[in-house]
Design a protein around this motif. Structure first.
Motif, mmCIF file in Angstrom:
data_model
loop_
_atom_site.group_PDB
_atom_site.id
_atom_site.type_symbol
_atom_site.label_atom_id
_atom_site.label_comp_id
_atom_site.label_asym_id
_atom_site.label_seq_id
_atom_site.Cartn_x
_atom_site.Cartn_y
_atom_site.Cartn_z
ATOM 1 N N GLU A 93 49.357 -48.509 119.059
ATOM 2 C CA GLU A 93 50.642 -48.845 118.456
ATOM 3 C C GLU A 93 51.506 -47.603 118.632
ATOM 4 N N ARG A 95 55.393 -45.917 118.387
ATOM 5 C CA ARG A 95 56.717 -46.050 117.765
ATOM 6 C C ARG A 95 57.687 -45.052 118.386
ATOM 7 N N THR A 112 58.509 -50.432 117.365
ATOM 8 C CA THR A 112 57.188 -50.413 117.969
ATOM 9 C C THR A 112 57.294 -50.923 119.394
ATOM 10 N N LEU A 142 55.507 -41.671 119.073
ATOM 11 C CA LEU A 142 54.382 -41.253 118.242
ATOM 12 C C LEU A 142 53.397 -42.412 118.199
ATOM 13 N N THR A 144 50.927 -44.412 116.232
ATOM 14 C CA THR A 144 50.647 -44.601 114.813
ATOM 15 C C THR A 144 49.360 -45.381 114.567
ATOM 16 N N ARG A 152 45.683 -46.609 110.369
ATOM 17 C CA ARG A 152 47.057 -46.547 110.890
ATOM 18 C C ARG A 152 47.843 -45.497 110.101
ATOM 19 N N LEU A 153 48.727 -44.807 110.819
ATOM 20 C CA LEU A 153 49.643 -43.862 110.211
ATOM 21 C C LEU A 153 50.898 -44.619 109.788
ATOM 22 N N GLU A 154 51.226 -44.552 108.508
ATOM 23 C CA GLU A 154 52.420 -45.209 107.974
ATOM 24 C C GLU A 154 53.522 -44.170 107.818
ATOM 25 N N LEU A 155 54.765 -44.587 107.999
ATOM 26 C CA LEU A 155 55.893 -43.663 107.954
ATOM 27 C C LEU A 155 57.017 -44.200 107.084
ATOM 28 N N ILE A 170 61.518 -38.131 109.519
ATOM 29 C CA ILE A 170 60.396 -38.656 108.742
ATOM 30 C C ILE A 170 60.419 -38.005 107.370
ATOM 31 N N ALA A 173 54.730 -39.485 105.314
ATOM 32 C CA ALA A 173 53.737 -40.083 106.218
ATOM 33 C C ALA A 173 52.388 -40.091 105.503
#
Length: 178
Positions: A93, A95, A112, A142, A144, A152-155, A170, A173
């Motif tokens: 994924e 972004r 995305t 990036l 994610t 998963r990295l959330e932002l 950002i 995160a």
């Protein structure tokens, strides 16, 4: 061990992209020389992710020649759309964090990259020359989520747009709850 090299400040005062690229190589070369002395047996090579950028690759090749190490560039001269599809198929994924090219407006910030986005980037390539993978600096990304990540990295972010280019600022995160 991870060795971080700050290239952001290197060449920041240069307006010419060639001079900026040369200035960015200097701290990288110093760090690799230090690693060469620290690693038992020395540095064997450098891996580069360049796809089509002669600008990047020529500088990295010259760096490797000066260090007398091998360059491994597994993506070099691969078809950009094929690489994009392979990344999606592998579960990445990706972004967009910044855009700076004709055809890429504020709506792309935070987007995305999926198959539809890559289809649109191919149209923008034909119309404006935008590289499908952003290799000319048209955009920054990036990862994610991906097969190498457990979560998963959330932002949380805000967009900064000047009418021509923009970035995500950002504000927070975190890793999604597992």
């Amino acid at each position: 061990d991870l060795v971080e090299v700050d290239l952001d400040a290197a060449g920041a005062d240069q307006t010419d992209s060639g001079a900026r690229g040369d200035a960015e190589i200097e701290p990288l070369e110093r760090a690799l020389r230090d690693l060469d002395h620290e690693i038992d047996g020395g540095l064997a090579g450098v891996i580069a992710g360049a796809v089509e950028s002669e600008f990047q690759t020529s500088r990295i090749e010259a760096l490797c020649d000066r260090l007398d190490v091998d360059l491994f560039a597994p993506l070099w001269q691969r078809d950009p759309r094929t690489l994009a599809d392979e990344m999606l198929d592998a579960g990445f994924e990706i972004r967009l964090l910044a855009v700076a090219a004709r055809g890429l407006d504020e709506s792309w910030l935070g987007r995305t990259l999926d198959a539809a986005a890559f289809d649109e980037l191919e149209v923008l390539h034909d119309e404006y020359g935008v590289h499908v993978l952003g290799e000319g600096g048209e955009f920054e990304t990036l990862v994610t989520a991906g097969p190498h990540m457990d979560r998963r990295l959330e932002l949380d972010y805000e967009t900064e747009w000047d009418g021509v280019r923009g970035t995500l600022r950002i504000t927070d995160a975190w890793l999604e709850e597992g």
